[in-house]
Design a protein around this motif. Structure first.
Motif, short mmCIF file in Angstrom:
data_model
loop_
_atom_site.label_atom_id
_atom_site.label_comp_id
_atom_site.label_asym_id
_atom_site.label_seq_id
_atom_site.Cartn_x
_atom_site.Cartn_y
_atom_site.Cartn_z
N VAL A 68 7.05 87.93 8.74
CA VAL A 68 6.21 88.18 9.91
C VAL A 68 6.11 86.93 10.77
N VAL A 69 6.05 85.76 10.14
CA VAL A 69 5.97 84.50 10.90
C VAL A 69 7.23 84.30 11.73
N VAL A 70 8.40 84.47 11.10
CA VAL A 70 9.66 84.31 11.83
C VAL A 70 9.78 85.36 12.94
N ALA A 71 9.38 86.60 12.62
CA ALA A 71 9.43 87.66 13.64
C ALA A 71 8.50 87.35 14.80
N THR A 72 7.36 86.74 14.52
CA THR A 72 6.42 86.36 15.57
C THR A 72 7.03 85.32 16.50
N VAL A 73 7.67 84.30 15.91
CA VAL A 73 8.29 83.25 16.72
C VAL A 73 9.43 83.82 17.56
N VAL A 74 10.30 84.60 16.92
CA VAL A 74 11.44 85.19 17.64
C VAL A 74 10.93 86.15 18.72
N GLY A 75 9.93 86.97 18.39
CA GLY A 75 9.38 87.91 19.36
C GLY A 75 8.72 87.21 20.52
N PHE A 76 8.01 86.10 20.25
CA PHE A 76 7.35 85.35 21.32
C PHE A 76 8.38 84.77 22.29
N LEU A 77 9.40 84.10 21.73
CA LEU A 77 10.42 83.50 22.60
C LEU A 77 11.25 84.57 23.31
N GLY A 78 11.57 85.67 22.61
CA GLY A 78 12.32 86.75 23.24
C GLY A 78 11.55 87.39 24.37
N GLY A 124 17.33 94.18 23.04
CA GLY A 124 18.51 93.91 22.22
C GLY A 124 18.25 92.89 21.14
N ILE A 125 17.17 92.11 21.28
CA ILE A 125 16.78 91.14 20.26
C ILE A 125 15.71 91.73 19.35
N PHE A 126 14.77 92.48 19.93
CA PHE A 126 13.63 92.99 19.16
C PHE A 126 14.05 94.02 18.11
N VAL A 127 14.93 94.95 18.49
CA VAL A 127 15.30 96.02 17.56
C VAL A 127 15.97 95.47 16.30
N PRO A 128 17.02 94.61 16.42
CA PRO A 128 17.59 94.04 15.19
C PRO A 128 16.59 93.21 14.40
N MET A 129 15.72 92.47 15.10
CA MET A 129 14.72 91.65 14.42
C MET A 129 13.79 92.50 13.58
N LEU A 130 13.25 93.56 14.17
CA LEU A 130 12.31 94.42 13.45
C LEU A 130 13.00 95.23 12.35
N ASN A 131 14.27 95.55 12.57
CA ASN A 131 15.00 96.34 11.59
C ASN A 131 15.45 95.50 10.40
N LEU A 132 16.11 94.38 10.66
CA LEU A 132 16.68 93.57 9.58
C LEU A 132 15.68 92.60 8.97
N SER A 141 11.70 103.44 14.23
CA SER A 141 10.42 102.75 14.35
C SER A 141 10.59 101.39 15.03
N ALA A 142 11.71 100.71 14.73
CA ALA A 142 11.98 99.42 15.37
C ALA A 142 12.15 99.59 16.87
N ALA A 143 12.85 100.67 17.28
CA ALA A 143 13.03 100.93 18.72
C ALA A 143 11.69 101.22 19.39
N ALA A 144 10.82 101.96 18.71
CA ALA A 144 9.51 102.27 19.27
C ALA A 144 8.66 101.01 19.41
N SER A 175 9.81 98.03 19.67
CA SER A 175 10.44 97.23 20.72
C SER A 175 9.89 97.62 22.09
N LYS A 176 9.71 98.91 22.33
CA LYS A 176 9.11 99.36 23.59
C LYS A 176 7.70 98.82 23.76
N CYS A 177 6.94 98.75 22.66
CA CYS A 177 5.58 98.20 22.72
C CYS A 177 5.62 96.74 23.17
N MET A 178 6.56 95.98 22.62
CA MET A 178 6.68 94.57 22.98
C MET A 178 7.10 94.40 24.44
N ILE A 179 8.04 95.22 24.88
CA ILE A 179 8.49 95.14 26.27
C ILE A 179 7.34 95.51 27.21
N MET A 180 6.55 96.52 26.85
CA MET A 180 5.42 96.93 27.68
C MET A 180 4.41 95.80 27.81
#
Length: 475
Positions: free
Chosen positions: A71-81, A94-102, A110-113, A115-120
């Motif tokens: 979750v910490v790594v995903a937070t950092v990647v999500g923040f910068l992305g 294109g960054i959020f979906v692989p991050m949430l999935n892998l 669910s990762a795609a959904a 990802s939409k929340c983050m983009i919004m």
């Protein structure tokens, strides 16, 4: 100011035929590849599955929201992305979906959904920020509402098409198409960024030379001048400075926003009816088809207005652009914009992004300066991504705690990214930084999608899973 505005108009005149030929050739290669791969994956006669296991729809996997390294790594990647994705006007799906999935472990849907929340979240905070800043070159909102009205309905229609295609397209084919498109758009954007950088360097050098010549001539004549006018460019008449509230109210265009909200509401109602109907029933297809006239009516309304305004200005001898795009609006140009809007939405629906991977580079191609291209693309993405989030909420496609957490992270990232990059642009006088960020995010998305897609395709081959087109009505 005038030199900066003219710079992007000159760059816009470069031909886009090479890029379009690249996209067409890439699609043809993907189609030829499909002709070889899919027949090999077809079940053989006499065997129900031909020795192949049909790839099942991904089961729902929702990890708990807990404080751990993932979750910490995903937070950092999500923040910068989110920060750099919204600055470039591409969102970052294109960054959020692989991050949430892998990394986090969510299933693909669910990762795609999420990802939409983050983009919004990132788009909403970026729009709020852009409403409080002035246009860098003229007295106009930094968000081009005319272009938003032109692209938003086609983008939403394309997202619907993309979601439908994602049900039947094999995963490897989606990956190939997205990589081809992303590499093309990132390369084209990077090339435009280099041209902008070179022209900005030339303009800065010419400006310094004029300043030095002006100071030398003043010193030679021994003339006393106002110290505040030591720099000639600063002594030119400047637009009246507005307060933060005046800028905010000036940037708001309620009529255009109401039209966009009407389109958004219409698509939402149709999507809710469609999701509550039986798949492939008559009512289902009627609701699907109704989205076409809704999108086309708004697009044609705005297209006719642009053509009329452009023709009226030319007849009066005024060659100023109708909107930020420095092109001559014509039926051919408008058809091209409709196609690109559909393409961007389709890619967004396939990928789980907001369509900015096409819209951001397209606005630059039409002649928008980077600040306006970024602000307008983000504004349109706010509507498209929020529509998907509301729809996914009714379908229970994402866990609420994780969604709220990621939205908060993205909101903070949107403010931070816009503030940091806009300050850098102001200090360095390099709007091309925005273009380089845009191309970098798209290239990073192509890289992550390529790695994830290749890994999953190899896994499907090793597991002897079916890799052809799936039945739409069995979803």
């Amino acid at each position: 100011m005038a030199a900066a505005a003219g710079l992007y108009g000159r760059l816009n005149r470069s031909s886009t035929r090479g890029f379009l030929a690249y996209v067409a050739a890439g699609a043809a290669c993907a189609a030829v590849l499909a002709c070889f791969v899919i027949p090999a994956a077809e079940p053989r006669a006499g065997d129900a599955n031909g020795g192949l296991r049909l790839s099942s729809r991904s089961a729902r996997v929702w990890p708990d929201l807990a404080f751990n390294w993932r979750v910490v790594v995903a937070t950092v990647v999500g923040f910068l992305g989110s920060a750099f994705g919204t600055v470039g006007g591409v969102g970052g799906g294109g960054i959020f979906v692989p991050m949430l999935n892998l990394l986090v472990g969510f299933d693909t849907k669910s990762a795609a959904a999420l990802s939409k929340c983050m983009i919004m979240g990132a788009s909403a905070s970026s729009v709020w920020y852009n409403l409080q800043v002035s246009h860098p070159t003229k007295e106009a909102p930094v968000i081009d509402y005319k272009l938003a009205l032109l692209f938003q309905p086609m983008l939403m229609l394309g997202i619907t098409i993309g979601v439908e295609l994602s049900v039947i397209f094999p995963y490897w084919l989606i990956t190939v198409l997205i990589i081809i498109l992303f590499i093309g758009t990132s390369s084209r954007s990077f090339y435009k960024g280099i041209l902008m950088w070179k022209d900005e360097t030339r303009i800065q050098m010419e400006t310094r030379e004029r300043e030095e010549e002006s100071k030398s001539s003043c010193a030679a004549r021994d003339v006393v001048i106002d110290p505040s006018c030591e720099e000639p460019l600063l002594c030119q008449p400047q637009p009246k400075e507005k307060s933060a509230l005046e800028t905010f109210l000036f940037n708001l265009r309620w009529k255009n926003i109401l039209v966009l909200m009407t389109v958004w509401s219409s698509f939402l109602v149709l999507q809710i009816f469609k999701n509550n109907s039986q798949s492939c029933s008559t009512f289902y297809w009627v609701i699907n088809i109704l989205q076409v006239p809704v999108a086309l009516s708004v697009f044609l309304w705005e297209a006719v207005q642009l053509c009329r305004e452009s023709r009226a200005r030319r007849m009066d001898g005024n060659w100023e652009c109708v909107c930020e795009a420095s092109i001559e609006w014509s039926p051919a140009q408008l058809i091209f914009c409709a196609f690109c809007g559909l393409l961007g939405g389709t890619v967004g629906g396939l990928l789980g992004s907001g369509g900015g991977f096409i819209l951001g580079p397209l606005l630059l191609e039409l002649g928008c300066i980077p600040q306006v291209a970024s602000a307008t693309a983000t504004f349109v993405m706010m509507f498209s991504s929020s529509l998907s989030v509301v729809e996914f909420y009714f379908l229970n496609r994402f866990p609420i705690p994780f969604a709220v957490y990621l939205i908060c992270i993205s909101i903070l990232a949107g403010f931070w990214g816009q503030s940091l990059v806009r300050k850098l642009v102001h200090v360095l006088k390099r709007a091309s930084l925005i273009v380089f960020i845009l191309s970098s995010v798209i290239f990073a998305s192509a890289l992550t999608m390529g790695v994830v897609g290749t890994q999953k395709s190899i896994s499907m081959i090793n597991n002897h899973e079916y890799m052809g087109f799936l039945d739409f009505c069995e979803k």
